[in-house]
Each structure stands twice: as C-alpha cells, then as structure tokens.
Design a protein around this motif. Structure first.
Motif, PDB file in Angstrom:
ATOM      1  N   GLY A  34      -4.181   1.830   7.536  1.00 40.26           N
ATOM      2  CA  GLY A  34      -4.393   0.387   7.576  1.00 40.26           C
ATOM      3  C   GLY A  34      -5.295  -0.168   6.494  1.00 40.26           C
ATOM      4  O   GLY A  34      -5.782  -1.301   6.604  1.00 40.26           O
ATOM      5  N   HIS A  35      -5.517   0.611   5.434  1.00 44.40           N
ATOM      6  CA  HIS A  35      -6.383   0.164   4.343  1.00 44.40           C
ATOM      7  C   HIS A  35      -5.571  -0.012   3.063  1.00 44.40           C
ATOM      8  O   HIS A  35      -4.394   0.353   2.994  1.00 44.40           O
ATOM      9  N   THR A  36      -6.191  -0.567   2.046  1.00 46.72           N
ATOM     10  CA  THR A  36      -5.567  -0.636   0.719  1.00 46.72           C
ATOM     11  C   THR A  36      -6.354   0.260  -0.228  1.00 46.72           C
ATOM     12  O   THR A  36      -7.557   0.464  -0.056  1.00 46.72           O
ATOM     13  N   LEU A  37      -5.657   0.797  -1.224  1.00 52.08           N
ATOM     14  CA  LEU A  37      -6.319   1.672  -2.189  1.00 52.08           C
ATOM     15  C   LEU A  37      -5.756   1.409  -3.573  1.00 52.08           C
ATOM     16  O   LEU A  37      -4.541   1.448  -3.779  1.00 52.08           O
ATOM     17  N   ASP A  38      -6.646   1.132  -4.516  1.00 50.46           N
ATOM     18  CA  ASP A  38      -6.282   0.913  -5.912  1.00 50.46           C
ATOM     19  C   ASP A  38      -6.868   2.024  -6.776  1.00 50.46           C
ATOM     20  O   ASP A  38      -7.918   2.584  -6.447  1.00 50.46           O
ATOM     21  N   PHE A  39      -6.194   2.294  -7.887  1.00 48.38           N
ATOM     22  CA  PHE A  39      -6.765   3.181  -8.898  1.00 48.38           C
ATOM     23  C   PHE A  39      -7.415   2.312  -9.962  1.00 48.38           C
ATOM     24  O   PHE A  39      -6.790   1.368 -10.470  1.00 48.38           O
ATOM     25  N   ILE A  40      -8.653   2.609 -10.293  1.00 44.40           N
ATOM     26  CA  ILE A  40      -9.333   1.849 -11.335  1.00 44.40           C
ATOM     27  C   ILE A  40      -9.836   2.794 -12.421  1.00 44.40           C
ATOM     28  O   ILE A  40     -10.111   3.973 -12.160  1.00 44.40           O
ATOM     29  N   PHE A  41      -9.955   2.245 -13.638  1.00 45.70           N
ATOM     30  CA  PHE A  41     -10.370   3.026 -14.796  1.00 45.70           C
ATOM     31  C   PHE A  41     -11.607   2.367 -15.410  1.00 45.70           C
ATOM     32  O   PHE A  41     -12.102   1.361 -14.895  1.00 45.70           O
ATOM     33  N   LYS A  42     -12.100   2.926 -16.503  1.00 46.46           N
ATOM     34  CA  LYS A  42     -13.370   2.431 -17.052  1.00 46.46           C
ATOM     35  C   LYS A  42     -13.323   0.951 -17.411  1.00 46.46           C
ATOM     36  O   LYS A  42     -14.333   0.251 -17.286  1.00 46.46           O
TER      37      LYS A  42
END
Length: 299
Positions: A34-42
């Motif tokens: 039930g959560h959201t997840l993003d990939f982030i970079f520098k």
C-alpha cells in the motif's frame, strides 16, 4: 495511509542484474503493502523532502552522495537506511574493529599501524606474532579491494606503502583460511538472512583475482536461519548490536567450531536470487521497517 519511499541509488552501483532485479522487487513489495516507491539519483537529492523514508542502495562512504542524503534525511527527521553514524563506523575499519573490541566480539588478532611503524623490523615482529601470511587492509576498502596477503617482511612493506596512499592507519590481521564465509544480514537487531559466500578455485576472499587478473566471484548459497548454529547467530547479534540497530551484513568465519567476525558491513548486498534464496520475505521486512511497521526476522 500509504507512505512514500525513495530508494537512492547510482547507475554506477548497479553492476549485476541481481541488484537491479532486487530494486524492482522492493518496489513491487512496497506497492503490494500500500505504499509508493520511487528510484532517485544524485540529481534528485533536492526532492528528498517529498518522502517519508529513504533506502540507500549505493556505495556508502562519508565522501559519497549517499552520506549527503543520509544526513539530510536525519536533519529533517526522515527515516533512512543507512544512518550517517553507521556509514561513518563501517566505512572505517579501524573504527569498526574498535566497536567490536569494546563489545568483546571475537575477531582475528588485529593490529593497527601508522606510517612510522611500517618498518622491516616491525614487519618481522608482526609475522612472528600473527603467523604467516598476514592480511593487510586499508580501513576504507570495500568489496575485498585493498585487502591483500603478505608472506614476507618485504611484502608487508610493499603492500603497506600502497595502502598508506589511502589512509593514515592500516590494519594487519591474523590470516584465517576457510572455503566460505557466513554472511548474516541483520536489521534493527533481527536476523533476516543467512548465506554462505563460497570461495571458488584458489580464491581466499569473497572477491579475488586469478593469476591473469580476472575477477573471481564467490558462489552464494542460501541457508535456512532455523538450521544455523545458535552460537553463530549469537556472535552475529553481538557484532551487529555493537554498531547499532541498522542494516548490516556480518561476515563470519568458522574455525575449529569457533566463530570469528571478519567485518561488519553497512548497506550489505541484497541481490535477487542470492541473499534472498532462503529469505524471500527480506524485501517485505525492510519495507515494513522503513515505514515504521513491525516485521518478523529472528530476534
């Protein structure tokens, strides 16, 4: 209400498909819960305040971007793995072994040398005291880089001088030969995975090179946590708890029925098909920890 999670990574850190597949598995599990997840970079660090929790999946070092985002998260009271404290301790093996020593954790006999102490006379004394060969380590090494063996006093000097280009202190350690190391993964004081890192051929460390300079990777064999010797788990707990309550990969050798901690690593490998072999819920447990929910694992 679902939480917003970010995995901070760097393209240069994704060396194998297992790492990439594990990242996507984290995302799948987060969505299932039930959560959201993003990939982030520098380049995305400036958006860190958009998230409730940040999971670092990049090489951790006080000089890297991973440390910057860890400190920013802490200053803004955002849950983060790894903490800046864990990064500082585990990125400096002198610091790490000092924590193990204070907690009476068993590890190979170990000496710390400064540049002035790197002499041929001291090298002879060290080989006599610790046996032959000895293992030399730069304190800020990772993935078995800047870890080497010395059989002669001249080797100690040669390797030591090379390592002193990276640090003011180096580690000289008793050599404990074995065909495999246990890797015990801990999170918040709970054991969430156990594997064996099995050395191939004539390799003596997890990542080695053959006579032609070709990299030799160890094999990874999953182990059922319930089948592991309780003494191994107790040593692992003691080692992890000497550092803190974060996410650790504890490397342990079994020698004549006794267990010795080789290293405690923050930000340990979690690769699809490897560290999750006997612990498929490892992704769920880490996501639950990040969002502040109870998770299982072995206390």
């Amino acid at each position: 209400m679902g939480k917003k999670i970010a995995i901070f990574t760097e393209r240069s850190s994704l060396r194998r498909s297992g790492e990439l597949n594990a990242l996507f598995r984290f995302r799948e599990v987060a969505i299932e819960l039930g959560h959201t997840l993003d990939f982030i970079f520098k380049d995305d660090i400036k958006y860190f305040k958009n998230y409730d929790a940040i999971f670092i999946r990049a090489l951790t070092d006080p000089l890297n971007n991973s440390y910057v985002i860890s400190r920013l998260a802490e200053l803004n009271e955002i849950k983060v793995l790894d903490s800046s404290k864990d990064i500082r301790i585990c990125s400096d093996k002198v610091n790490m072994y000092s924590h193990l020593k204070k907690a009476n954790v068993p590890f190979p006999e170990t000496l710390f040398l400064n540049k002035e102490e790197l002499t041929i006379e001291n090298a002879r004394d060290i080989l006599e005291q610790l046996g032959m060969p000895v293992v030399l380590k730069a304190p800020n090494s990772s993935f078995s880089a800047y870890v080497d063996r010395a059989y002669k006093p001249e080797d100690v000097l040669k390797i030591g001088k090379r390592f002193f280009r990276r640090a003011d202190l180096i580690i000289v350690q008793q050599y404990m030969p074995s065909k495999f190391d246990y890797r015990v993964v801990m999170l918040d004081g709970k054991i969430i995975s156990v594997v064996k890192y099995v050395m191939n051929g004539n390799a003596w460390k997890i990542v080695d090179e053959d006579e032609n300079g070709k990299t030799i990777q160890c094999d990874v064999e999953g182990v059922d946590i319930e089948s592991v010797n309780p003494e191994l788990l107790e040593v692992a707990r003691k080692a992890g708890n000497s550092i803190g309550k974060g996410l650790y990969g504890i490397d342990i050798k079994e020698i004549d029925g006794e267990f010795y901690v080789i290293e405690v690593n923050d930000n340990p490998n979690i690769d699809s098909g490897l560290e999750d072999q006997k612990s498929p819920k490892i992704y769920e447990w880490i996501i639950k920890y990040l969002v502040g929910e109870e998770f299982e694992g072995l206390c």
